[in-house]
Design a protein around this motif. Sequence first.
Motif, PDB file in Angstrom:
ATOM      1  N   LYS A   2       0.832  -1.198   0.000  1.00  0.00           N
ATOM      2  CA  LYS A   2       0.000   0.000   0.000  1.00  0.00           C
ATOM      3  C   LYS A   2       0.869   1.252   0.000  1.00  0.00           C
ATOM      4  O   LYS A   2       0.549   2.226  -0.659  1.00  0.00           O
ATOM      5  CB  LYS A   2      -0.925  -0.020   1.218  1.00  0.00           C
ATOM      6  CG  LYS A   2      -1.886   1.140   1.249  1.00  0.00           C
ATOM      7  CD  LYS A   2      -2.941   1.013   2.310  1.00  0.00           C
ATOM      8  CE  LYS A   2      -2.306   0.948   3.678  1.00  0.00           C
ATOM      9  NZ  LYS A   2      -3.265   1.061   4.754  1.00  0.00           N
ATOM     10  N   GLN A   3       1.992   1.221   0.732  1.00  0.00           N
ATOM     11  CA  GLN A   3       2.881   2.374   0.790  1.00  0.00           C
ATOM     12  C   GLN A   3       3.470   2.675  -0.587  1.00  0.00           C
ATOM     13  O   GLN A   3       3.607   3.836  -0.960  1.00  0.00           O
ATOM     14  CB  GLN A   3       4.021   2.140   1.797  1.00  0.00           C
ATOM     15  CG  GLN A   3       3.565   1.969   3.214  1.00  0.00           C
ATOM     16  CD  GLN A   3       3.199   3.293   3.867  1.00  0.00           C
ATOM     17  OE1 GLN A   3       2.914   4.278   3.195  1.00  0.00           O
ATOM     18  NE2 GLN A   3       3.185   3.326   5.167  1.00  0.00           N
ATOM     19  N   THR A   5       2.125   1.930  -3.502  1.00  0.00           N
ATOM     20  CA  THR A   5       1.055   2.440  -4.368  1.00  0.00           C
ATOM     21  C   THR A   5       0.780   3.904  -4.076  1.00  0.00           C
ATOM     22  O   THR A   5       0.661   4.711  -4.996  1.00  0.00           O
ATOM     23  CB  THR A   5      -0.225   1.608  -4.168  1.00  0.00           C
ATOM     24  OG1 THR A   5       0.078   0.242  -4.362  1.00  0.00           O
ATOM     25  CG2 THR A   5      -1.299   2.036  -5.138  1.00  0.00           C
ATOM     26  N   THR A   6       0.672   4.249  -2.798  1.00  0.00           N
ATOM     27  CA  THR A   6       0.391   5.645  -2.468  1.00  0.00           C
ATOM     28  C   THR A   6       1.584   6.528  -2.776  1.00  0.00           C
ATOM     29  O   THR A   6       1.403   7.691  -3.154  1.00  0.00           O
ATOM     30  CB  THR A   6      -0.030   5.813  -0.995  1.00  0.00           C
ATOM     31  OG1 THR A   6       0.983   5.270  -0.149  1.00  0.00           O
ATOM     32  CG2 THR A   6      -1.363   5.154  -0.734  1.00  0.00           C
ATOM     33  N   LEU A   9       1.291   7.272  -6.375  1.00  0.00           N
ATOM     34  CA  LEU A   9       0.233   8.254  -6.615  1.00  0.00           C
ATOM     35  C   LEU A   9       0.645   9.651  -6.162  1.00  0.00           C
ATOM     36  O   LEU A   9       0.297  10.639  -6.794  1.00  0.00           O
ATOM     37  CB  LEU A   9      -1.050   7.816  -5.919  1.00  0.00           C
ATOM     38  CG  LEU A   9      -1.742   6.599  -6.537  1.00  0.00           C
ATOM     39  CD1 LEU A   9      -2.922   6.171  -5.680  1.00  0.00           C
ATOM     40  CD2 LEU A   9      -2.178   6.886  -7.954  1.00  0.00           C
ATOM     41  N   LYS A  10       1.406   9.739  -5.071  1.00  0.00           N
ATOM     42  CA  LYS A  10       1.899  11.045  -4.621  1.00  0.00           C
ATOM     43  C   LYS A  10       2.849  11.643  -5.660  1.00  0.00           C
ATOM     44  O   LYS A  10       2.784  12.844  -5.956  1.00  0.00           O
ATOM     45  CB  LYS A  10       2.610  10.923  -3.278  1.00  0.00           C
ATOM     46  CG  LYS A  10       1.677  10.696  -2.109  1.00  0.00           C
ATOM     47  CD  LYS A  10       2.469  10.520  -0.834  1.00  0.00           C
ATOM     48  CE  LYS A  10       1.576  10.172   0.328  1.00  0.00           C
ATOM     49  NZ  LYS A  10       2.331   9.918   1.551  1.00  0.00           N
ATOM     50  N   LEU A  71      -4.160  10.967   0.134  1.00  0.00           N
ATOM     51  CA  LEU A  71      -3.205   9.861   0.074  1.00  0.00           C
ATOM     52  C   LEU A  71      -2.484   9.681   1.408  1.00  0.00           C
ATOM     53  O   LEU A  71      -2.173   8.554   1.809  1.00  0.00           O
ATOM     54  CB  LEU A  71      -2.209  10.087  -1.060  1.00  0.00           C
ATOM     55  CG  LEU A  71      -2.805   9.968  -2.472  1.00  0.00           C
ATOM     56  CD1 LEU A  71      -1.807  10.437  -3.509  1.00  0.00           C
ATOM     57  CD2 LEU A  71      -3.242   8.543  -2.732  1.00  0.00           C
ATOM     58  N   ARG A  72      -2.219  10.781   2.111  1.00  0.00           N
ATOM     59  CA  ARG A  72      -1.621  10.664   3.448  1.00  0.00           C
ATOM     60  C   ARG A  72      -2.588  10.001   4.423  1.00  0.00           C
ATOM     61  O   ARG A  72      -2.166   9.216   5.263  1.00  0.00           O
ATOM     62  CB  ARG A  72      -1.198  12.027   3.980  1.00  0.00           C
ATOM     63  CG  ARG A  72       0.136  12.484   3.411  1.00  0.00           C
ATOM     64  CD  ARG A  72       0.639  13.672   4.155  1.00  0.00           C
ATOM     65  NE  ARG A  72      -0.377  14.737   4.017  1.00  0.00           N
ATOM     66  CZ  ARG A  72      -0.314  15.906   4.599  1.00  0.00           C
ATOM     67  NH1 ARG A  72       0.679  16.192   5.374  1.00  0.00           N
ATOM     68  NH2 ARG A  72      -1.261  16.807   4.417  1.00  0.00           N
ATOM     69  N   ILE A  74      -4.760   7.772   3.651  1.00  0.00           N
ATOM     70  CA  ILE A  74      -4.724   6.346   3.310  1.00  0.00           C
ATOM     71  C   ILE A  74      -3.488   5.701   3.914  1.00  0.00           C
ATOM     72  O   ILE A  74      -3.554   4.585   4.443  1.00  0.00           O
ATOM     73  CB  ILE A  74      -4.772   6.157   1.775  1.00  0.00           C
ATOM     74  CG1 ILE A  74      -6.138   6.590   1.241  1.00  0.00           C
ATOM     75  CG2 ILE A  74      -4.467   4.716   1.387  1.00  0.00           C
ATOM     76  CD1 ILE A  74      -6.217   6.684  -0.262  1.00  0.00           C
ATOM     77  N   ASP A  75      -2.345   6.386   3.882  1.00  0.00           N
ATOM     78  CA  ASP A  75      -1.122   5.850   4.490  1.00  0.00           C
ATOM     79  C   ASP A  75      -1.275   5.629   5.992  1.00  0.00           C
ATOM     80  O   ASP A  75      -0.726   4.680   6.546  1.00  0.00           O
ATOM     81  CB  ASP A  75       0.059   6.793   4.242  1.00  0.00           C
ATOM     82  CG  ASP A  75       0.640   6.644   2.850  1.00  0.00           C
ATOM     83  OD1 ASP A  75       0.347   5.632   2.187  1.00  0.00           O
ATOM     84  OD2 ASP A  75       1.388   7.542   2.424  1.00  0.00           O
ATOM     85  N   ALA A  79      -8.418   6.346   5.979  1.00  0.00           N
ATOM     86  CA  ALA A  79      -9.141   6.573   4.723  1.00  0.00           C
ATOM     87  C   ALA A  79     -10.636   6.696   4.969  1.00  0.00           C
ATOM     88  O   ALA A  79     -11.312   7.484   4.325  1.00  0.00           O
ATOM     89  CB  ALA A  79      -8.859   5.448   3.739  1.00  0.00           C
TER      90      ALA A  79
END
Length: 160
Positions: A2-3, A5-6, A9-10, A71-72, A74-75, A79
């Motif tokens: 997940k990290q 992926t985000t 995206l960042k 996105l942060r 989600i990290d 979320a």
Amino acid sequence: MKQVTTLFLKIAVIFIGIPVLALCIFLVPEIGNITAQLLPEFAYMEYLVSIIFYASAIPFYFALYQAFKLLRYIDKNEAFSELSVKALKKIKYCAITISSLHVLVLPLFYLFADKDGAPGVIFIGLVVPFASMVIAVFAAVLQKLLKEAIDIKSENDLTV
């Protein structure tokens, strides 16, 4: 996973902002000059066009900042929180603002098409307002779904 992926995206959000900055620096003044040359009877349009394009860059970058914040969240495994709903709501309002500002420039595209004899120019002018309205609708749908998911989650937490 997940990290990664985000993080991707960042980086994508940052790379989306760079071309718009370049357009604001290089292309907007040129568009203003072209406007003044093609429509000398409307000399003030040069400034109006520049103001509208620069004004639409402000909500664009604010929406990118909100996407970065999302996105942060989600990290941090936040979320499904009210913060995410608020970020999506702000993105929706930014997209509506951008669309509204670019609709104000559509008569200018009509004048260009009339002067040049190319009616397809009007469709080019519709790209940004249409795209930003699609983003606004998408953000509104995500906002509603996220709000419903949060409500369901809170009901399940109270049940257990």
